[in-house]
Structures are given as C-alpha cells and as structure tokens.
Design a protein around this motif. Structure first.
Motif, PDB file in Angstrom:
ATOM      1  N   ALA A  88      -4.134   5.346   7.129  1.00  0.00           N
ATOM      2  CA  ALA A  88      -5.397   4.745   6.695  1.00  0.00           C
ATOM      3  C   ALA A  88      -5.316   4.304   5.240  1.00  0.00           C
ATOM      4  N   LEU A  89      -4.714   5.135   4.380  1.00  0.00           N
ATOM      5  CA  LEU A  89      -4.559   4.739   2.983  1.00  0.00           C
ATOM      6  C   LEU A  89      -3.635   3.531   2.855  1.00  0.00           C
ATOM      7  N   SER A  90      -2.566   3.503   3.630  1.00  0.00           N
ATOM      8  CA  SER A  90      -1.630   2.379   3.571  1.00  0.00           C
ATOM      9  C   SER A  90      -2.288   1.083   4.021  1.00  0.00           C
ATOM     10  N   ALA A  91      -3.109   1.163   5.062  1.00  0.00           N
ATOM     11  CA  ALA A  91      -3.795  -0.046   5.526  1.00  0.00           C
ATOM     12  C   ALA A  91      -4.720  -0.600   4.452  1.00  0.00           C
ATOM     13  N   GLY A  92      -5.403   0.280   3.723  1.00  0.00           N
ATOM     14  CA  GLY A  92      -6.266  -0.190   2.650  1.00  0.00           C
ATOM     15  C   GLY A  92      -5.484  -0.780   1.493  1.00  0.00           C
ATOM     16  N   LEU A  93      -4.313  -0.190   1.171  1.00  0.00           N
ATOM     17  CA  LEU A  93      -3.517  -0.709   0.068  1.00  0.00           C
ATOM     18  C   LEU A  93      -2.875  -2.049   0.407  1.00  0.00           C
ATOM     19  N   LEU A  94      -2.489  -2.241   1.671  1.00  0.00           N
ATOM     20  CA  LEU A  94      -1.872  -3.499   2.071  1.00  0.00           C
ATOM     21  C   LEU A  94      -2.887  -4.630   2.209  1.00  0.00           C
ATOM     22  N   ALA A  95      -4.165  -4.270   2.314  1.00  0.00           N
ATOM     23  CA  ALA A  95      -5.185  -5.301   2.502  1.00  0.00           C
ATOM     24  C   ALA A  95      -5.561  -5.999   1.207  1.00  0.00           C
TER      25      ALA A  95
END
Length: 296
Positions: A88-95
């Motif tokens: 979930a954190l990675s998805a937010g950072l990649l967005a």
C-alpha cells in the motif's frame, strides 16, 4: 526474479536463522545485498521513492510485530499484513513524484525522532545513592535465647509412624502466555522451505516496479525466524536503517557515472555508517553493564 536472487535471499535468511544475537541478526539482514542485486538486474534508478521504501521496510516489521505480539495473530497472517502495508505504501509512492533531497531530509529527520523515542522508552539504569552505613549497623542483632527456654528435642519421625515417600519437586513449565520448546525442522526441510519462500516473495516483488529495490525479500522469512524476538529485532533494524539510507544516497550521487562506481560508493557509505552505529550501541551497552554492579 533470477535464480541468483533467490539463492542470495535464501543465503541471507539461512544466515540469520543461525545467529543467536538479535543485534547481529538485524545487522546481517540490513546488509544491502538484495538491493544491490535488484539495482544490477533491473536497472531501476534510485529516486526519492526508494528512500521512503526504507521506511516501508520498517513499517513492514512494525506491522508484523504489533499484530503478532500485541494482537496475537499467527505469524503467517501477521506477515501477510506486513506485506499489505508495504504494498500500500509503495502504491502511494509510485503514484506521485517524490523529490530526492526532500525525501532524504525527511527520512533522516524521522529516523532521528524515532531513535530519541526509543531511547526514552529504554533509558540507561541509574545508580542508587549509597546507604547511610554498612548493613551491620542497620540490622539489629538477634536476641540470645537462654538454654533453659529451649524446648526438649522432638522424637524422630521413625518412632511416630511409617516414613512418608519422598515427593519429587514438579518440573517448572513454561511461563504463562509462552509455549514450550519449539520443534526444530531438519536442516534440509528448513532449507527447502526458505528456498520456496524466497521464490514466492521474489515473484511478488517483481510486481512493484521501482519499489522492487527495497522490497522485503528476506524480511518475510526473517520475521518468521525472529518471531520470538521480533520487537527487539525491529528496534535494532530501525537503528541500522540509517546505513541503508546512506547506501541509497551514495548510489544516487554516483549512478550517472557508472553502476560500479555507484555500488562501490554505496557499500563504503553503508560500512562507515553501520560501523559507527554498531560502535555507539556497543559503547552504550558497556556503560549500562558498568552501571549495574554499582547499582546492585
């Protein structure tokens, strides 16, 4: 994930499983071996998102420690919750684009605040003030008993009745809330389980694009191996995270020159910071041990 990556993750997890010291386990796991292999094999550049990915590694262990020790979840379910938190954190950072230097400043500041909070939760023992005098001057002497007041000797147990059978003391069981000694798997079975786990986590990590660099490949299995000492392991790994941040910062500085130069600079920076952190912890532990005899 390549075969070399699977074997490397397996070797790291196997080494961690053989180390008794929690601090050394955290240090071995902190070695940026999976990061190095991911940077070489994927060609991803280090940006601000990867720095915050180190925070994602800490978030993973915090979630596993809280759900397993505080909420009493099974370790596999706690592991799954930690992976979900990292994804979930990675998805937010990649967005969104993450600038490198603000991310570096924020990561170092957050690390400093975390270390201060951990130090307040585990302060060094204080030495109590010395007593007013020797123990002999505090405890009054026992009164003497006259010989005329001593009762006559009691009859022996054999003259009263048959001797009672000797009662063996019961063995002390495990403390409340803990389980007995765990059954160890054979080395070959354990190695096969670690190998399969490394393969599965590697396949999952490939779905995260650039965040594959900081994905907890070995962390999923290390959390299972260190589940009894997971809280202490998480605390030591949080301290070692500064060395990982230094590795990524040095790699970012030299990645436009060449990959070899960037890796060399990253490993040198990691070694210097890890040695400094280890020396700080060792000196603090020696000071606490020196204060204990005086306190007792």
């Amino acid at each position: 994930m390549t075969v070399q990556a699977v074997l490397l993750v397996t070797a790291v997890v196997w080494a961690v499983s053989l180390i008794r010291s929690v601090r050394m386990r955290a240090l071995v796991y902190s070695l940026p071996l999976p990061m190095t292999l991911a940077l070489v094999s994927t060609g991803h550049r280090v940006q601000g998102a990867q720095l915050l990915g180190v925070l994602g590694l800490n978030l993973f262990f915090v979630i596993v420690a809280v759900t397993h020790h505080r909420l009493r979840w099974p370790i596999l379910i706690a592991d799954a919750a930690g992976i979900i938190g990292y994804v979930a954190l990675s998805a937010g950072l990649l967005a969104v684009p993450v600038p490198f230097w603000p991310a570096l400043a924020g990561t170092v500041a957050l690390w400093t605040v975390t270390m201060l909070l951990l130090r307040r939760q585990h302060p060094a023992p204080t030495v109590p003030p010395p007593s007013a005098g020797p123990p002999s001057s505090i405890v009054p002497p026992l009164p003497t008993v006259a010989s005329s007041t001593v009762p006559p000797s009691l009859p022996s147990p054999s003259s009263i009745g048959p001797a009672l059978p000797a009662v063996r003391p019961a063995r002390a069981g495990p403390p409340v809330g803990e389980v007995g000694p765990r059954t160890r798997l054979p080395a070959s079975v354990k190695l096969l389980v670690i190998l399969l786990g490394a393969t599965l986590t590697g396949l999952l990590g490939e779905l995260l694009r650039a965040m594959v660099v900081t994905f907890p490949y070995a962390g999923v299995l290390v959390a299972i191996e260190s589940r009894r000492d997971l809280v202490a392991f998480t605390r030591h790994f949080a301290r070692n995270s500064l060395a990982l941040v230094g590795f990524l910062a040095a790699y970012h500085r030299w990645q436009d020159t060449s990959t070899a130069a960037a890796l060399a600079a990253g490993w040198v920076t990691f070694a210097v910071l890890a040695a400094a952190l280890h020396a700080t912890v060792a000196s603090g532990g020696a000071g606490r041990r020196a204060a204990l005899p005086a306190a007792s």
